[in-house]
Each structure stands twice: as C-alpha cells, then as structure tokens.
Design a protein around this motif. Structure first.
Motif, PDB file in Angstrom:
ATOM      1  N   ILE A  85      27.733 -52.605  -1.782  1.00 41.22           N
ATOM      2  CA  ILE A  85      26.653 -53.542  -1.474  1.00 41.22           C
ATOM      3  C   ILE A  85      25.487 -52.750  -0.902  1.00 41.22           C
ATOM      4  N   THR A  86      24.264 -53.097  -1.315  1.00 37.42           N
ATOM      5  CA  THR A  86      23.075 -52.467  -0.751  1.00 37.42           C
ATOM      6  C   THR A  86      22.111 -53.532  -0.251  1.00 37.42           C
ATOM      7  N   TYR A  87      21.214 -53.125   0.644  1.00 39.52           N
ATOM      8  CA  TYR A  87      20.213 -54.014   1.228  1.00 39.52           C
ATOM      9  C   TYR A  87      18.885 -53.829   0.498  1.00 39.52           C
ATOM     10  N   ILE A  88      18.186 -54.933   0.294  1.00 37.66           N
ATOM     11  CA  ILE A  88      16.854 -54.888  -0.309  1.00 37.66           C
ATOM     12  C   ILE A  88      15.893 -55.620   0.636  1.00 37.66           C
ATOM     13  N   ARG A  89      14.866 -54.911   1.111  1.00 41.54           N
ATOM     14  CA  ARG A  89      13.900 -55.494   2.034  1.00 41.54           C
ATOM     15  C   ARG A  89      13.006 -56.480   1.297  1.00 41.54           C
ATOM     16  N   LEU A  90      12.896 -57.679   1.833  1.00 42.20           N
ATOM     17  CA  LEU A  90      12.079 -58.719   1.224  1.00 42.20           C
ATOM     18  C   LEU A  90      10.817 -58.971   2.027  1.00 42.20           C
ATOM     19  N   GLU A  91      10.006 -59.863   1.504  1.00 43.40           N
ATOM     20  CA  GLU A  91       8.806 -60.288   2.229  1.00 43.40           C
ATOM     21  C   GLU A  91       9.183 -60.905   3.564  1.00 43.40           C
ATOM     22  N   ALA A 126      12.931 -60.422  -6.235  1.00 41.07           N
ATOM     23  CA  ALA A 126      13.972 -59.396  -6.132  1.00 41.07           C
ATOM     24  C   ALA A 126      15.097 -59.660  -7.127  1.00 41.07           C
ATOM     25  N   ARG A 127      15.444 -60.920  -7.313  1.00 43.81           N
ATOM     26  CA  ARG A 127      16.471 -61.260  -8.293  1.00 43.81           C
ATOM     27  C   ARG A 127      16.041 -60.847  -9.706  1.00 43.81           C
ATOM     28  N   GLN A 128      14.779 -61.140 -10.037  1.00 44.35           N
ATOM     29  CA  GLN A 128      14.262 -60.794 -11.361  1.00 44.35           C
ATOM     30  C   GLN A 128      14.192 -59.282 -11.547  1.00 44.35           C
ATOM     31  N   LEU A 129      13.753 -58.574 -10.502  1.00 43.72           N
ATOM     32  CA  LEU A 129      13.619 -57.117 -10.602  1.00 43.72           C
ATOM     33  C   LEU A 129      14.974 -56.442 -10.792  1.00 43.72           C
ATOM     34  N   THR A 130      15.968 -56.852 -10.016  1.00 42.60           N
ATOM     35  CA  THR A 130      17.287 -56.231 -10.133  1.00 42.60           C
ATOM     36  C   THR A 130      17.928 -56.535 -11.487  1.00 42.60           C
ATOM     37  N   THR A 131      17.743 -57.770 -11.965  1.00 40.94           N
ATOM     38  CA  THR A 131      18.293 -58.133 -13.282  1.00 40.94           C
ATOM     39  C   THR A 131      17.633 -57.307 -14.382  1.00 40.94           C
ATOM     40  N   GLU A 132      16.318 -57.150 -14.304  1.00 37.90           N
ATOM     41  CA  GLU A 132      15.595 -56.367 -15.313  1.00 37.90           C
ATOM     42  C   GLU A 132      16.057 -54.911 -15.312  1.00 37.90           C
ATOM     43  N   TYR A 133      16.190 -54.333 -14.104  1.00 33.48           N
ATOM     44  CA  TYR A 133      16.551 -52.914 -14.062  1.00 33.48           C
ATOM     45  C   TYR A 133      17.988 -52.698 -14.527  1.00 33.48           C
ATOM     46  N   ILE A 134      18.897 -53.573 -14.145  1.00 27.98           N
ATOM     47  CA  ILE A 134      20.289 -53.391 -14.558  1.00 27.98           C
ATOM     48  C   ILE A 134      20.422 -53.507 -16.068  1.00 27.98           C
ATOM     49  N   GLU A 159      13.500 -45.550  -8.818  1.00 28.06           N
ATOM     50  CA  GLU A 159      12.841 -45.694 -10.116  1.00 28.06           C
ATOM     51  C   GLU A 159      12.132 -47.039 -10.281  1.00 28.06           C
ATOM     52  N   TYR A 160      12.564 -48.059  -9.500  1.00 29.59           N
ATOM     53  CA  TYR A 160      12.026 -49.385  -9.795  1.00 29.59           C
ATOM     54  C   TYR A 160      11.558 -50.147  -8.552  1.00 29.59           C
ATOM     55  N   LEU A 161      12.428 -50.375  -7.598  1.00 36.71           N
ATOM     56  CA  LEU A 161      12.091 -51.284  -6.500  1.00 36.71           C
ATOM     57  C   LEU A 161      10.971 -50.756  -5.613  1.00 36.71           C
ATOM     58  N   ARG A 162      10.844 -49.448  -5.489  1.00 35.16           N
ATOM     59  CA  ARG A 162       9.810 -48.924  -4.593  1.00 35.16           C
ATOM     60  C   ARG A 162       8.405 -49.220  -5.114  1.00 35.16           C
ATOM     61  N   HIS A 163       8.290 -49.560  -6.369  1.00 33.89           N
ATOM     62  CA  HIS A 163       6.983 -49.919  -6.937  1.00 33.89           C
ATOM     63  C   HIS A 163       6.625 -51.384  -6.671  1.00 33.89           C
ATOM     64  N   PHE A 164       7.559 -52.135  -6.113  1.00 32.29           N
ATOM     65  CA  PHE A 164       7.329 -53.557  -5.811  1.00 32.29           C
ATOM     66  C   PHE A 164       7.750 -53.825  -4.366  1.00 32.29           C
ATOM     67  N   PRO A 165       6.966 -53.356  -3.391  1.00 35.52           N
ATOM     68  CA  PRO A 165       7.368 -53.490  -1.992  1.00 35.52           C
ATOM     69  C   PRO A 165       7.341 -54.942  -1.517  1.00 35.52           C
ATOM     70  N   PHE A 166       8.330 -55.280  -0.704  1.00 36.73           N
ATOM     71  CA  PHE A 166       8.440 -56.581  -0.034  1.00 36.73           C
ATOM     72  C   PHE A 166       8.317 -57.758  -1.006  1.00 36.73           C
ATOM     73  N   PRO A 167       9.191 -57.840  -1.982  1.00 37.53           N
ATOM     74  CA  PRO A 167       9.146 -58.986  -2.891  1.00 37.53           C
ATOM     75  C   PRO A 167       9.758 -60.225  -2.240  1.00 37.53           C
ATOM     76  N   THR A 168       9.550 -61.372  -2.862  1.00 37.18           N
ATOM     77  CA  THR A 168      10.267 -62.573  -2.441  1.00 37.18           C
ATOM     78  C   THR A 168      11.699 -62.473  -2.972  1.00 37.18           C
ATOM     79  N   PHE A 169      12.556 -63.414  -2.566  1.00 37.41           N
ATOM     80  CA  PHE A 169      13.940 -63.359  -3.018  1.00 37.41           C
ATOM     81  C   PHE A 169      14.016 -63.529  -4.534  1.00 37.41           C
ATOM     82  N   GLU A 170      13.268 -64.480  -5.084  1.00 37.04           N
ATOM     83  CA  GLU A 170      13.299 -64.707  -6.518  1.00 37.04           C
ATOM     84  C   GLU A 170      12.747 -63.516  -7.287  1.00 37.04           C
TER      85      GLU A 170
END
Length: 337
Positions: A188-194, A305-313, A292-303
């Motif tokens: 499990i990893t942590y993802i910082r949100l807005e 973050a869900r879209q970003l992780t799904t796209e990258y996976i 490679e991906y999340l650092r280009h989208f700092p502090f996203p909303t939960f939704e």
C-alpha cells in the motif's frame, strides 16, 4: 529465643533459612507478576532497593522487642547503623513537604495540564527555586499527579490482539517466477491529495510485473487489501501454490486476510520487520508511478487521483516497455500461454 537471635546466622537465622526465605520472596514476585502487576525487573534497581530496605527496617522495628536488633540486621543483611539512621528519620518531617506544596499549587493553577517540565520552569521563574526537572518528576510521583493533557495511548501492539497472524518469509527475496500467478507481491502507498490522503493497494505478478489488482481508497483499512485480493482473484486463475508476499502491516496480519488467503489456497509470505528490501518489487512499482506520472499532477482531488492511477496502471501493463524483456508486461504474459 533471644539468645538464638544474638548468634546471628548461627541457629534461628541460618544460611539455609535465609536462602529459603529469599526463594520464597522470588516465588511471591513471580506470582505477583502472573497476576498482572508490573514485573520486578522493570522497576529501577535504585527504587526497588530503597523500597525493600525500608521494608526490612520496618520489620526489624516491629520485632525489636522479641529479638535482638543485631541478629535481625545480620539476617536481613543490613547494617545496624543504617537501621538506627532510619529510626531517627521517622520523627522528622518530610524534607520534600514544602516543595510538594509548591508543585501542587502550580499543578492546580494550570488546571492540571502542566507536566514536570512546565512545573520546573514555573518554579524557577516565578519562585526562584533552584530545582532539577528530575526532582520535580519525583515529587509528582509522590503526590500521585500527572498532566491530563496527554492520556495514555489506547493502542496496543498487534501481538496483543487475538486476531494477529504472522507468516514466514517464504519468498525470501527470490523475485524470479517461472510462470504467471506463481509469485505475487502486494503493498500500500500513500498519495497526497488536495485535501488529505488516498491509499493505493496493488498486487504485482513477479513473472512479468503485471499489476493483477489495484484499489484506491480514502481509508487505509483491512477492507482495502481484501478488495484488492478479491479483484486479483477475479482477474486471474489462481492455482494451489501461489505465494503472496507482503510487509507486516496490520492489514496483512488481520483475521480477514488470513481467512481469505486460506480460502483461495494462497500461501502468505511476509517481510522481516522494518525491511523494505524484502518487498522491493512492489516498492519499485510505486516509485515508477510517482516519479513518471503523479509528480506532474500535484495535489489532485480523490477522483482525479483515481483516474490518474487507473491510467498509469493501464499504461504500465499494456504499453510501457520493460528494458529487461524489451516487451510490455502484457506481451510477456501472452507469450507464456
């Protein structure tokens, strides 16, 4: 009887008697520990020794009309000078009495929120008293007071919970698999949100690094890892002998996780304590995801973050070429069928 006592350890208080008494004391201490009180070994020697010596002096003083003081001092292994010095102190006032009153006043004035550090500062600044913080802590112990601002932690070690399960390190850093669904790793990893955090749970197949299951949730709970494993089971054909490796997080030591892995005929494996290298493949994926991906989208909303992780996976599984195989994980997986 009195003449026997005067002989010291010769008759009534022989070495055998003393050893028997000491053995009895040790047995009593063990019984007390079994009843749930603090273990004697956890009490500092200086404090425990002082308390035991005072108890010996009280015993001698209580029986001084029956037996000679010298014989009883020899029996208990204490000096007569020490005993008589203790007797002299009995009639004197407590030297800590005045300072204890000052500590009590400051404690009450602070609405019982001050601990020994703040009380020490107050004594030094307001009353000009030269006193060490350790002395203040000792006085508070004598008064039986403590700061109400910090309550004892209600949390217990997971070892104390009846549903705690620990598994051997079956994987043992052998990160090479000969076929799909032979060895999985999860983490499990942590993802910082807005606002707040999100928690991403994944399961990775070591044969081709394919992510066979992933769930993003706003709570780091047992349900998160259970849902991830259920999703992976739906996506893949799990056969007997599959090893699922994790760290020692409470989610993976839970009863629910234990029951589900047994139901799926999965062999749980667990890293050694505080050793992230035992689960390096899972940590490696999280590193790629964030760099490679999340650092280009700092502090996203939960939704988001869900879209970003799904796209990258999806990109990671089906499009991202791995240098060690010159193929995508999906291509490697298809070739094994």
């Amino acid at each position: 009887m009195g003449s026997d006592v005067s002989k010291g350890r010769g008759s009534l208080f022989s070495k055998a008697d003393r050893k028997a008494a000491e053995s009895g004391d040790r047995a009593e201490r063990v019984e007390t520990t079994a009843d749930g009180e603090c273990s004697a070994k956890k009490i500092p020697f200086r404090i425990a020794g002082t308390g035991a010596r005072a108890a010996q002096y009280r015993t001698i003083d209580h029986h001084k009309e029956e037996f000679e003081v010298k014989g009883m001092c020899d029996f208990f292994g204490v000096s007569r000078a020490g005993y008589y010095a203790w007797v002299k102190r009995l009639g004197k006032a407590d030297p800590d009495q005045e300072r204890m009153k000052q500590v009590q006043v400051i404690y009450e004035t602070s609405h019982k929120t001050y601990g020994y550090r703040r009380i020490t500062i107050q004594l030094q600044r307001k009353q000009g008293l030269r006193i060490n913080h350790k002395a203040v802590l000792r006085l508070m112990h004598k008064l039986g007071i403590r700061s109400v601002a910090r309550k004892p932690s209600p949390y217990r070690k997971v070892e104390d919970l009846g549903t705690y399960h620990r598994y051997p390190n079956v994987l043992d850093r052998d990160f090479v698999a000969s076929r799909p669904n032979q060895k999985w790793v999860t983490d499990i990893t942590y993802i910082r949100l807005e606002q707040g955090w999100a928690f991403l749970s994944i399961i990775k197949d070591l044969y081709d690094d394919f992510i066979v299951g992933h769930i993003l949730h706003d709570r780091n709970s047992i349900a998160l890892v259970i849902q991830t494993l259920q999703q992976a089971k739906q996506n893949e054909k799990v056969t007997d002998g599959l090893v699922l490796h994790s760290d020692q997080g409470t989610q993976y030591t839970s009863q629910a996780y234990h029951v589900l892995t047994a139901q799926y005929n999965i062999t749980p494996s667990m890293s050694r304590r505080a050793n992230c290298w035992d689960n390096a493949p899972a940590e490696n994926f999280f590193s790629h995801l964030k760099e490679e991906y999340l650092r280009h989208f700092p502090f996203p909303t939960f939704e988001q973050a869900r879209q970003l992780t799904t796209e990258y996976i999806h990109f990671y599984n089906y499009e991202r070429i791995q240098l060690k195989t010159r193929q995508t994980p999906y291509e490697t997986r298809c070739l094994s069928l």
